[in-house]
Scaffold this motif. Structure first.
Motif, PDB file in Angstrom:
ATOM      1  N   GLY A  86       0.864  -1.186   0.000  1.00 17.01           N
ATOM      2  CA  GLY A  86       0.000   0.000   0.000  1.00 17.01           C
ATOM      3  C   GLY A  86       0.891   1.223   0.000  1.00 17.01           C
ATOM      4  O   GLY A  86       1.924   1.229   0.663  1.00 17.01           O
ATOM      5  N   ALA A  87       0.498   2.249  -0.744  1.00 20.00           N
ATOM      6  CA  ALA A  87       1.400   3.406  -0.845  1.00 20.00           C
ATOM      7  C   ALA A  87       0.655   4.725  -0.927  1.00 20.00           C
ATOM      8  O   ALA A  87      -0.407   4.812  -1.540  1.00 20.00           O
ATOM      9  CB  ALA A  87       2.287   3.249  -2.086  1.00 20.00           C
ATOM     10  N   VAL A  88       1.234   5.716  -0.267  1.00 14.91           N
ATOM     11  CA  VAL A  88       0.817   7.107  -0.465  1.00 14.91           C
ATOM     12  C   VAL A  88       2.067   7.857  -0.900  1.00 14.91           C
ATOM     13  O   VAL A  88       3.030   7.936  -0.145  1.00 14.91           O
ATOM     14  CB  VAL A  88       0.290   7.751   0.828  1.00 14.91           C
ATOM     15  CG1 VAL A  88      -0.098   9.207   0.566  1.00 14.91           C
ATOM     16  CG2 VAL A  88      -0.894   6.992   1.387  1.00 14.91           C
ATOM     17  N   VAL A  89       2.071   8.337  -2.131  1.00 16.26           N
ATOM     18  CA  VAL A  89       3.255   9.025  -2.649  1.00 16.26           C
ATOM     19  C   VAL A  89       2.973  10.523  -2.709  1.00 16.26           C
ATOM     20  O   VAL A  89       1.982  10.943  -3.293  1.00 16.26           O
ATOM     21  CB  VAL A  89       3.633   8.489  -4.046  1.00 16.26           C
ATOM     22  CG1 VAL A  89       4.910   9.148  -4.533  1.00 16.26           C
ATOM     23  CG2 VAL A  89       3.813   6.992  -3.986  1.00 16.26           C
ATOM     24  N   VAL A 161       4.083   2.066   2.128  1.00 12.45           N
ATOM     25  CA  VAL A 161       5.045   3.093   1.744  1.00 12.45           C
ATOM     26  C   VAL A 161       4.357   4.443   1.927  1.00 12.45           C
ATOM     27  O   VAL A 161       3.368   4.739   1.244  1.00 12.45           O
ATOM     28  CB  VAL A 161       5.483   2.911   0.274  1.00 12.45           C
ATOM     29  CG1 VAL A 161       6.485   3.984  -0.117  1.00 12.45           C
ATOM     30  CG2 VAL A 161       6.085   1.528   0.069  1.00 12.45           C
ATOM     31  N   LEU A 162       4.853   5.221   2.871  1.00  8.72           N
ATOM     32  CA  LEU A 162       4.206   6.488   3.200  1.00  8.72           C
ATOM     33  C   LEU A 162       5.205   7.624   2.994  1.00  8.72           C
ATOM     34  O   LEU A 162       6.218   7.697   3.675  1.00  8.72           O
ATOM     35  CB  LEU A 162       3.707   6.470   4.648  1.00  8.72           C
ATOM     36  CG  LEU A 162       2.844   5.266   5.038  1.00  8.72           C
ATOM     37  CD1 LEU A 162       2.565   5.249   6.525  1.00  8.72           C
ATOM     38  CD2 LEU A 162       1.540   5.277   4.254  1.00  8.72           C
ATOM     39  N   ASP A 163       4.900   8.471   2.037  1.00  6.40           N
ATOM     40  CA  ASP A 163       5.813   9.557   1.678  1.00  6.40           C
ATOM     41  C   ASP A 163       5.385  10.820   2.425  1.00  6.40           C
ATOM     42  O   ASP A 163       4.299  11.341   2.185  1.00  6.40           O
ATOM     43  CB  ASP A 163       5.734   9.761   0.159  1.00  6.40           C
ATOM     44  CG  ASP A 163       6.794  10.700  -0.361  1.00  6.40           C
ATOM     45  OD1 ASP A 163       7.705  11.058   0.405  1.00  6.40           O
ATOM     46  OD2 ASP A 163       6.707  11.078  -1.545  1.00  6.40           O
ATOM     47  N   GLU A 164       6.235  11.306   3.291  1.00  5.29           N
ATOM     48  CA  GLU A 164       5.963  12.500   4.107  1.00  5.29           C
ATOM     49  C   GLU A 164       4.577  12.424   4.756  1.00  5.29           C
ATOM     50  O   GLU A 164       3.755  13.332   4.606  1.00  5.29           O
ATOM     51  CB  GLU A 164       6.061  13.778   3.246  1.00  5.29           C
ATOM     52  CG  GLU A 164       7.397  13.988   2.566  1.00  5.29           C
ATOM     53  CD  GLU A 164       8.487  14.531   3.494  1.00  5.29           C
ATOM     54  OE1 GLU A 164       8.202  14.708   4.696  1.00  5.29           O
ATOM     55  OE2 GLU A 164       9.619  14.731   3.022  1.00  5.29           O
ATOM     56  N   GLY A 188       3.441  -7.335  12.111  1.00  9.78           N
ATOM     57  CA  GLY A 188       4.367  -8.015  11.198  1.00  9.78           C
ATOM     58  C   GLY A 188       4.520  -7.330   9.863  1.00  9.78           C
ATOM     59  O   GLY A 188       5.164  -7.849   8.956  1.00  9.78           O
ATOM     60  N   ARG A 189       3.910  -6.145   9.718  1.00 16.13           N
ATOM     61  CA  ARG A 189       4.045  -5.429   8.443  1.00 16.13           C
ATOM     62  C   ARG A 189       5.307  -4.572   8.466  1.00 16.13           C
ATOM     63  O   ARG A 189       5.808  -4.229   9.540  1.00 16.13           O
ATOM     64  CB  ARG A 189       2.838  -4.505   8.231  1.00 16.13           C
ATOM     65  CG  ARG A 189       1.500  -5.196   8.290  1.00 16.13           C
ATOM     66  CD  ARG A 189       0.391  -4.162   8.167  1.00 16.13           C
ATOM     67  NE  ARG A 189      -0.857  -4.632   8.762  1.00 16.13           N
ATOM     68  CZ  ARG A 189      -1.793  -5.296   8.117  1.00 16.13           C
ATOM     69  NH1 ARG A 189      -1.630  -5.574   6.858  1.00 16.13           N
ATOM     70  NH2 ARG A 189      -2.885  -5.675   8.733  1.00 16.13           N
ATOM     71  N   SER A 190       5.780  -4.211   7.297  1.00 20.61           N
ATOM     72  CA  SER A 190       6.879  -3.250   7.204  1.00 20.61           C
ATOM     73  C   SER A 190       6.282  -1.906   6.800  1.00 20.61           C
ATOM     74  O   SER A 190       5.322  -1.869   6.033  1.00 20.61           O
ATOM     75  CB  SER A 190       7.882  -3.665   6.133  1.00 20.61           C
ATOM     76  OG  SER A 190       8.357  -4.943   6.398  1.00 20.61           O
ATOM     77  N   VAL A 191       6.850  -0.858   7.330  1.00 19.64           N
ATOM     78  CA  VAL A 191       6.370   0.474   6.967  1.00 19.64           C
ATOM     79  C   VAL A 191       7.572   1.319   6.552  1.00 19.64           C
ATOM     80  O   VAL A 191       8.526   1.460   7.319  1.00 19.64           O
ATOM     81  CB  VAL A 191       5.640   1.159   8.147  1.00 19.64           C
ATOM     82  CG1 VAL A 191       5.084   2.514   7.717  1.00 19.64           C
ATOM     83  CG2 VAL A 191       4.519   0.282   8.686  1.00 19.64           C
ATOM     84  N   LEU A 192       7.535   1.813   5.338  1.00 14.46           N
ATOM     85  CA  LEU A 192       8.585   2.727   4.868  1.00 14.46           C
ATOM     86  C   LEU A 192       8.031   4.142   4.964  1.00 14.46           C
ATOM     87  O   LEU A 192       7.006   4.459   4.362  1.00 14.46           O
ATOM     88  CB  LEU A 192       8.955   2.407   3.414  1.00 14.46           C
ATOM     89  CG  LEU A 192       9.802   3.441   2.666  1.00 14.46           C
ATOM     90  CD1 LEU A 192      11.158   3.633   3.327  1.00 14.46           C
ATOM     91  CD2 LEU A 192       9.993   3.041   1.217  1.00 14.46           C
ATOM     92  N   ILE A 193       8.691   4.957   5.771  1.00 19.47           N
ATOM     93  CA  ILE A 193       8.245   6.336   5.955  1.00 19.47           C
ATOM     94  C   ILE A 193       9.345   7.258   5.442  1.00 19.47           C
ATOM     95  O   ILE A 193      10.469   7.197   5.933  1.00 19.47           O
ATOM     96  CB  ILE A 193       7.991   6.645   7.444  1.00 19.47           C
ATOM     97  CG1 ILE A 193       6.957   5.691   8.021  1.00 19.47           C
ATOM     98  CG2 ILE A 193       7.557   8.088   7.629  1.00 19.47           C
ATOM     99  CD1 ILE A 193       6.875   5.749   9.532  1.00 19.47           C
TER     100      ILE A 193
END
Lengths: 316, 261
Positions: A86-89, A161-164, A188-193
Motif C-alpha cells: 500500500g502506498a501514499v506518494v 510506503v508512506l511519503d511524508e 508483522g508489516r513493514s512500513v517505509l516512511i
C-alpha cells in the motif's frame, strides 16, 4: 530485530539510478528494507526520496539498476509485487467531489475481491467512520493523510510506503500516527516512511536510510547510527569543575568535553570502563548522578553525514 | 463480478457523481430539446402562417441540427472529463500503485463515459420523438426507419465525440485542452479543411464529413461547397468514424501506459 534483518528484504534496490534529462535525481542507490520494521527514509527536501519511492513502486522507470519488491522484479512483475503493498506518494490525492468511502470504493475496485469488504474496518482504524460519507473536499489535510493510510490498508499490505505522512498533522495527529505505525509493525508489516522530520523518524522508526543529493549515504538501525566509534561516557555530577580536575589526573581519560546541558562527555581509552571512572570520581568525593554510554542524536549524525558529503563534493 | 467490470463501475461512479457535469450534460441534451420545442411551438402559436409546427418530420430534422451541436458538446465534455480526471485529481498515481494493469485502467474509462453520455442522449431523443408526434400539427410524420436511423446517427456521433475527447484528454492530461481542441476542430478546423478542394477525396477522412454522410437523408455525394462535392459510401463513412475512435482511444491508452505516475 536481528531476526527481521536476517529475513529476505521486502524491498531492495541495486545501483538504482534515475535521471531526468541531464540531471540525476538518484544515483547508484543500494537500499534494503528488512521485513517487520518501520524504516525511515531521511533526507533534506529535494534529496531524491520521492523519486526513489516512485522507482520502488514502478511509477517511474529507472534509468539503470534494479528494483526488487516483495521478492518480485520491478517493473516486470509489477502486479505480483504490488498486490500486498500500500502506498501514499507525496500528498494523498483524492476525488474531492466523492465521499471518503466512495474514494476507497474506487481504489478497492482495482484490488482483490475482498478489498471492498475491508472499507468499513479501515475507515474505523484511521478514525474516519463518522466522516466517511462527507465529501473529501471538506476534509482537512490531516484527515486526508488518514484516508490515504486507509487506502493503503485496503489490500491488507505487508509493506506500506508512506511519503511524508506527517505533513499537515497536528501534534495529536502525529502521536496517533506514530501509534498506528507501531501497531502495523507489531502486526508483522513493514512500513517505509520518508520524511525530513528527524525527530519523528527517531521516535517512530527502527531502521533508517539517509539520502542526500540522490545518494544513499547510510543505512543502519537507529541504535547503530547513534553509537559512536569512540569509548565515550556521559557523566552527570554535582561538581563539574572538581570532576574535571579528577579526570585530568587519569591517564586513561583522553578527552573531556561538555554538552549543552552541562553534562560531561568523557572519552576513555579503549580498555577503560565507565565503572573505573565512577570509582575514581566517587573516591575523590564527587557525587555522580549519571553515567551513560554516550550516543550521538540522529540529528547530529544526519548533519554529520550530509555535511560530510557536501564537503567531499566541494573538495572534489 | 470480474475486475474490469468493477473498474468500469468505479469510473462510472466518479463521473455520475460530478453534479456540475451531469447538470450541464442534461441541459445541453434534454434541456436543449425541450427549449427548442418550446420556442418553436411559441413561434407557431404566435404566427401559424409563417412558422410551421415544432414537431413532425421537419421538427425531427431541426432537432438533428441541434443534436449535432449540443449533443456533440455534451459528449465532448463527458469524454474529456473521463479522460483527464485521474490525472487532474492526482488519483492516477494511487491507481497505478495498486499494481493493476495500466491498460485496464485506461480501458475502463471508455465504457464508463459511454454509460453517462448515451443514456442522456437516449432520453433527449425520446423527448424529441415525443415532441415530433405531439407537436406534428397535421404535418408529415417521420417514418419508423428515419426515427431509427436518426437515433443511430445521434448515438454514433455521441460515441465518436466522447471517444475523441477521452483519447485526447488522456493523451494531454488536461480536460480543458481536450475540450478546446475538439470544439475548435468541429466548429472551425474540420469545416475549413473540407473546403480545400486540393485535398480531393481525402476529405472523406475528416470526421465531420463522415458523420454528415451518415445523416438519414444523405446520399453518397456530399456537397462540401456550392461547386465542390465528394463521394463517400455509408460503409466508408462508418469505417472513417471507427478509425477516428480507434486512433484516439489507442493514443489515450498508449499515453496512460507509458506516462510517469
Amino acid at each position: 530485530m536481528e531476526t527481521a534483518m536476517q529475513r529476505p528484504p521486502v524491498a531492495r534496490t541495486l545501483g538504482l539510478t534515475k535521471s531526468f534529462a541531464a540531471r540525476e535525481a538518484i544515483t547508484g542507490v543500494d537500499l534494503s528494507i528488512p521485513p517487520g520494521v518501520a524504516f525511515g527514509l531521511l533526507g533534506p527536501n529535494g534529496a531524491g526520496k520521492t523519486t526513489l519511492i516512485r522507482c520502488l513502486l514502478g511509477l517511474l522507470r529507472p534509468t539503470s539498476g534494479s528494483v526488487e519488491l516483495m521478492g518480485h522484479c520491478m517493473p516486470q512483475e509489477n502486479a505480483a509485487a504490488l498486490a500486498r503493498v500500500g502506498a501514499v506518494v507525496e500528498e494523498p490525492r483524492f476525488y474531492d467531489h466523492l465521499s471518503g468511502r466512495d474514494n476507497l470504493r474506487v481504489v478497492a475496485a482495482l484490488l482483490d475481491e475482498s478489498a471492498p469488504q475491508r472499507i468499513p474496518s479501515v475507515l474505523e482504524r484511521v478514525g474516519l467512520t463518522d466522516r466517511a460519507l462527507d465529501r473529501v473536499g471538506s476534509y482537512s489535510l490531516g484527515m486526508k493523510q488518514r484516508l490515504g493510510i486507509a487506502r493503503c490498508l485496503l489490500n491488507d499490505p505487508l509493506l506500506l510506503v508512506l511519503d511524508e505522512p506527517m505533513n499537515g498533522l497536528d501534534p495529536a495527529g502525529i502521536q496517533e500516527f506514530r501509534i498506528l505505525v507501531r501497531r502495523l509493525v507489531g502486526e508483522g508489516r513493514s512500513v517505509l516512511i520518508s520524511s525530513h522530520l528527524l525527530d519523528e523518524i527517531e521516535k517512530t522508526c527502527d531502521v533508517v536510510g539517509i539520502i542526500d543529493r540522490g545518494r544513499l549515504v547510510r543505512q543502519s538501525t537507529l541504535r547503530e547510527l547513534r553509537h559512536t566509534s569512540q569509548n565515550q561516557v556521559r557523566v552527570g555530577c554535582d561538581d563539574a569543575a572538581a570532576a574535571r580536575k579528577v579526570m585530568q589526573q587519569l591517564s586513561w581519560v583522553s578527552a573531556i568535553g561538555a554538552d549543552d546541558s552541562g553534562q560531561l562527555i568523557v572519552t576513555l581509552a579503549a580498555d577503560a570502563t565507565a565503572a573505573s571512572l565512577n570509582r575514581a570520581l566517587v573516591s575523590a568525593g564527587v557525587g555522580v548522578s549519571l553515567l551513560q554510554a554516550a550516543e550521538v542524536t540522529l540529528e547530529e549524525r544526519f548533519l554529520d553525514l550530509t555535511t560530510r558529503l557536501q564537503s567531499s563534493e566541494v573538495r572534489a | 463480478m470480474n475486475r474490469l467490470a468493477a473498474m468500469i463501475n468505479a469510473e462510472f461512479l466518479v463521473l455520475r457523481t460530478r453534479r456540475g457535469l451531469m447538470a450541464l450534460t442534461a441541459v445541453l441534451t434534454v434541456g436543449g430539446i425541450v427549449l427548442a420545442n418550446l420556442v418553436l411551438s411559441l413561434y407557431h402559436l404566435s404566427n401559424a402562417g409563417q412558422y410551421g409546427p415544432a414537431g413532425g418530420a421537419h421538427g425531427l430534422a431541426n432537432a438533428t441540427t441541434l443534436f449535432e451541436v449540443t449533443g456533440s458538446l455534451a459528449a465532448i465534455l463527458v469524454g474529456a472529463t473521463a479522460g483527464a480526471q485521474q490525472f487532474e485529481s492526482g488519483v492516477f498515481r494511487s491507481l497505478v500503485a495498486t499494481g493493476r494493469s495500466r491498460f485496464a485502467i485506461a480501458l475502463s474509462r471508455i465504457p464508463a463515459a459511454l454509460m453517462v453520455i448515451l443514456p442522456m442522449l437516449l432520453v433527449a431523443y425520446g423527448v424529441e420523438i415525443g415532441a415530433v408526434y405531439l407537436f406534428a400539427g397535421g404535418t408529415a410524420l417521420p417514418s419508423t426507419t428515419t426515427v431509427l436511423v436518426e437515433l443511430g446517427w445521434i448515438m454514433a456521433v455521441g460515441v465518436l465525440d466522447c471517444c475523441l475527447a477521452l483519447g485526447i484528454a488522456a493523451l494531454t492530461g488536461t480536460r480543458a485542452g481536450a475540450v478546446g481542441l475538439l470544439v475548435a476542430w468541429e466548429v472551425a478546423g474540420s469545416r475549413l479543411i473540407e473546403r480545400f478542394s486540393a485535398f480531393g477525396s481525402w476529405r472523406g477522412l475528416i470526421s465531420t464529413v463522415a458523420t454528415d454522410r451518415l445523416l438519414p437523408n444523405a446520399t453518397d455525394t456530399i456537397q462540401l461547397t456550392r461547386a465542390d462535392s465528394i463521394t463517400l459510401s455509408v460503409g466508408a463513412a462508418l469505417a472513417v468514424v471507427a478509425a477516428w475512435i480507434l486512433v484516439a482511444s489507442t493514443l489515450g491508452v498508449w499515453r496512460t501506459v507509458t506516462r510517469d505516475a
